[in-house]
Design a protein around this motif. Sequence first.
Motif, PDB file in Angstrom:
ATOM      1  N   THR A 190      62.670  69.127  37.308  1.00  0.00           N
ATOM      2  CA  THR A 190      61.689  69.041  36.218  1.00  0.00           C
ATOM      3  C   THR A 190      61.492  70.376  35.501  1.00  0.00           C
ATOM      4  OG1 THR A 190      59.696  69.568  37.482  1.00  0.00           O
ATOM      5  CG2 THR A 190      60.440  67.282  37.561  1.00  0.00           C
ATOM      6  N   ALA A 191      62.330  71.353  35.844  1.00  0.00           N
ATOM      7  CA  ALA A 191      62.181  72.663  35.182  1.00  0.00           C
ATOM      8  C   ALA A 191      62.270  72.485  33.671  1.00  0.00           C
ATOM      9  CB  ALA A 191      63.270  73.615  35.670  1.00  0.00           C
ATOM     10  N   GLY A 192      61.298  73.001  32.950  1.00  0.00           N
ATOM     11  CA  GLY A 192      61.305  72.937  31.489  1.00  0.00           C
ATOM     12  C   GLY A 192      60.835  71.608  30.920  1.00  0.00           C
ATOM     13  N   MET A 193      60.382  70.698  31.776  1.00  0.00           N
ATOM     14  CA  MET A 193      59.934  69.387  31.273  1.00  0.00           C
ATOM     15  C   MET A 193      58.446  69.398  30.973  1.00  0.00           C
ATOM     16  SD  MET A 193      61.786  66.459  33.507  1.00  0.00           S
ATOM     17  CE  MET A 193      63.518  66.122  33.310  1.00  0.00           C
ATOM     18  N   ASN A 194      58.040  68.538  30.016  1.00  0.00           N
ATOM     19  CA  ASN A 194      56.610  68.366  29.774  1.00  0.00           C
ATOM     20  C   ASN A 194      56.064  67.369  30.811  1.00  0.00           C
ATOM     21  OD1 ASN A 194      56.976  65.685  28.873  1.00  0.00           O
ATOM     22  ND2 ASN A 194      57.487  66.412  26.818  1.00  0.00           N
ATOM     23  N   PRO A 195      54.716  67.243  30.914  1.00  0.00           N
ATOM     24  CA  PRO A 195      54.148  66.388  31.974  1.00  0.00           C
ATOM     25  C   PRO A 195      54.644  64.936  31.926  1.00  0.00           C
ATOM     26  CG  PRO A 195      52.437  67.750  31.007  1.00  0.00           C
ATOM     27  CD  PRO A 195      53.670  67.978  30.193  1.00  0.00           C
ATOM     28  N   GLN A 196      54.854  64.405  30.702  1.00  0.00           N
ATOM     29  CA  GLN A 196      55.338  63.014  30.610  1.00  0.00           C
ATOM     30  C   GLN A 196      56.743  62.874  31.174  1.00  0.00           C
ATOM     31  OE1 GLN A 196      54.606  62.555  26.471  1.00  0.00           O
ATOM     32  NE2 GLN A 196      53.690  60.517  26.762  1.00  0.00           N
ATOM     33  N   GLU A 197      57.593  63.833  30.820  1.00  0.00           N
ATOM     34  CA  GLU A 197      58.976  63.800  31.320  1.00  0.00           C
ATOM     35  C   GLU A 197      58.990  63.972  32.841  1.00  0.00           C
ATOM     36  OE1 GLU A 197      61.537  65.677  27.617  1.00  0.00           O
ATOM     37  OE2 GLU A 197      60.390  67.033  28.891  1.00  0.00           O
ATOM     38  N   THR A 198      58.095  64.819  33.336  1.00  0.00           N
ATOM     39  CA  THR A 198      58.020  65.034  34.787  1.00  0.00           C
ATOM     40  C   THR A 198      57.624  63.740  35.488  1.00  0.00           C
ATOM     41  OG1 THR A 198      57.412  67.335  34.447  1.00  0.00           O
ATOM     42  CG2 THR A 198      56.844  66.391  36.575  1.00  0.00           C
ATOM     43  N   ARG A 199      56.658  63.033  34.913  1.00  0.00           N
ATOM     44  CA  ARG A 199      56.195  61.758  35.481  1.00  0.00           C
ATOM     45  C   ARG A 199      57.357  60.749  35.499  1.00  0.00           C
ATOM     46  NH1 ARG A 199      54.221  59.389  38.770  1.00  0.00           N
ATOM     47  NH2 ARG A 199      53.170  57.415  38.521  1.00  0.00           N
ATOM     48  N   ALA A 200      58.121  60.725  34.392  1.00  0.00           N
ATOM     49  CA  ALA A 200      59.253  59.795  34.299  1.00  0.00           C
ATOM     50  C   ALA A 200      60.316  60.155  35.343  1.00  0.00           C
ATOM     51  CB  ALA A 200      59.844  59.830  32.898  1.00  0.00           C
ATOM     52  N   THR A 201      60.486  61.453  35.581  1.00  0.00           N
ATOM     53  CA  THR A 201      61.471  61.883  36.576  1.00  0.00           C
ATOM     54  C   THR A 201      61.035  61.448  37.976  1.00  0.00           C
ATOM     55  OG1 THR A 201      62.022  63.759  35.180  1.00  0.00           O
ATOM     56  CG2 THR A 201      62.739  63.900  37.468  1.00  0.00           C
ATOM     57  N   GLU A 202      59.726  61.522  38.206  1.00  0.00           N
ATOM     58  CA  GLU A 202      59.182  61.063  39.489  1.00  0.00           C
ATOM     59  C   GLU A 202      59.567  59.586  39.714  1.00  0.00           C
ATOM     60  OE1 GLU A 202      55.184  62.930  39.810  1.00  0.00           O
ATOM     61  OE2 GLU A 202      54.669  60.941  40.565  1.00  0.00           O
ATOM     62  N   GLU A 203      59.342  58.775  38.673  1.00  0.00           N
ATOM     63  CA  GLU A 203      59.671  57.341  38.769  1.00  0.00           C
ATOM     64  C   GLU A 203      61.166  57.151  39.005  1.00  0.00           C
ATOM     65  OE1 GLU A 203      57.578  54.903  39.001  1.00  0.00           O
ATOM     66  OE2 GLU A 203      55.965  56.355  38.831  1.00  0.00           O
ATOM     67  N   LEU A 204      61.961  57.972  38.326  1.00  0.00           N
ATOM     68  CA  LEU A 204      63.418  57.865  38.473  1.00  0.00           C
ATOM     69  C   LEU A 204      63.838  58.180  39.910  1.00  0.00           C
ATOM     70  CD1 LEU A 204      66.202  57.444  37.161  1.00  0.00           C
ATOM     71  CD2 LEU A 204      66.154  59.838  36.442  1.00  0.00           C
ATOM     72  N   VAL A 205      63.224  59.201  40.490  1.00  0.00           N
ATOM     73  CA  VAL A 205      63.595  59.564  41.869  1.00  0.00           C
ATOM     74  C   VAL A 205      63.189  58.446  42.832  1.00  0.00           C
ATOM     75  CG1 VAL A 205      63.272  61.234  43.742  1.00  0.00           C
ATOM     76  CG2 VAL A 205      63.503  62.036  41.395  1.00  0.00           C
ATOM     77  N   ASN A 227      53.418  64.393  45.366  1.00  0.00           N
ATOM     78  CA  ASN A 227      53.362  62.967  44.987  1.00  0.00           C
ATOM     79  C   ASN A 227      54.565  62.211  45.516  1.00  0.00           C
ATOM     80  OD1 ASN A 227      51.051  62.851  43.525  1.00  0.00           O
ATOM     81  ND2 ASN A 227      52.026  63.057  41.525  1.00  0.00           N
ATOM     82  N   LEU A 228      55.687  62.906  45.511  1.00  0.00           N
ATOM     83  CA  LEU A 228      56.970  62.233  45.661  1.00  0.00           C
ATOM     84  C   LEU A 228      57.472  62.139  47.104  1.00  0.00           C
ATOM     85  CD1 LEU A 228      59.198  61.283  43.581  1.00  0.00           C
ATOM     86  CD2 LEU A 228      60.241  63.516  43.907  1.00  0.00           C
ATOM     87  N   CYS A 229      57.251  63.217  47.863  1.00  0.00           N
ATOM     88  CA  CYS A 229      58.046  63.393  49.084  1.00  0.00           C
ATOM     89  C   CYS A 229      57.410  62.781  50.328  1.00  0.00           C
ATOM     90  CB  CYS A 229      58.311  64.870  49.327  1.00  0.00           C
ATOM     91  SG  CYS A 229      59.295  65.592  48.013  1.00  0.00           S
ATOM     92  N   ASP A 230      58.260  62.181  51.152  1.00  0.00           N
ATOM     93  CA  ASP A 230      57.819  61.680  52.454  1.00  0.00           C
ATOM     94  C   ASP A 230      57.605  62.856  53.399  1.00  0.00           C
ATOM     95  OD1 ASP A 230      58.314  58.869  51.804  1.00  0.00           O
ATOM     96  OD2 ASP A 230      60.413  59.476  51.744  1.00  0.00           O
TER      97      ASP A 230
END
Length: 297
Positions: A190-205, A227-230
Amino acid sequence: MTTDTITPSTTGETVLDARGVTMRFGGLTAVRNVDFTVNAGEIVGLIGPNGAGKTTFFNCLTGLYIPTEGEVRYKGNVLPPKSFKVTAAGIARTFQNIRLFANMTVLENVLVGRHTRTKEGFWSAVLRLPSFHKAEAKSRERAMELLEFVGLENKADHLARNLPYGEQRKLEIARALASEPGLLLLDEPTAGMNPQETRATEELVFAIRDKGIAVLVIEHDMRFIFNLCDRVAVLVQGEKLVEGDSATVQGDERVVAAYLGEPFEDAPGKDEVAEVEAAEAHADAATDAAPGKENDR
Ligand SMILES: Nc1ncnc2c1ncn2[C@@H]1O[C@H](COP(=O)(O)OP(=O)(O)OP(=O)(O)O)[C@@H](O)[C@H]1O
């Protein structure tokens, strides 16, 4: 998102098993005696201050570096010391600094990522045998599926260099997935991403994990990680300091100390909370005082 050919692994099986990994550069020990596992079905985070050895450790897992000491196994087999062989074995990665073929199209970039899965030989390609055309059509179909999966299907013909930054990161992920990995390593996705893009990346992962691919991710964005990691492991000065679920790691005072006592990025401190509450109270008062407001009650 489309269905695809990836077969989910059995949850719980150890996918990656690194034992006693040490990496020295001359007199500098960048990674020291690190044991690390990733199990099927897991999203694992690797965090640590700048220079902690995270990328060096990734490089040890992907054949870019041969560890000075220690051993890395993928699904029980010791990894070969060459990155293309590691990819063929089932580990794919993205890079902290995006590494796309800038002057190739989006689709071509994903097709390049499929080379470890394409069995057609040199002569088949040169002579354009029917088997080559069949394999090529299949690869294109799969590449388009992956572009749809990451949300870039409408950009297949664009040059990679013309994509906005966030989409270039998505394309890197699609290209990594093209090798049909069992484990995906993401270096600061998510380096260089805005918060929306970061959220979308979370969903993608999450979606990638749901397809049966284990994920190991390096990130400085703590909200994203927690948010993401087990499970999250913390590297400090090349050593694994703490490992556990998000709550355990966030509450560990050694981890807070390692980050110089600063509250985690994005975790609001007392002053920030008070500031937000004051702003909200002010906004409420202004709304109540607004003309006509009394008639709303
Ligand atoms: N090829 C190399 N040769 C010599 N030293 C290196 C090399 N690669 C990394 N280092 C050193 O190893 C240490 C760990 O670096 P590394 O890039 O792995 O840290 P990092 O945790 O990924 O940092 P960041 O969060 O800033 O990306 C640093 O001191 C770095 O300067």
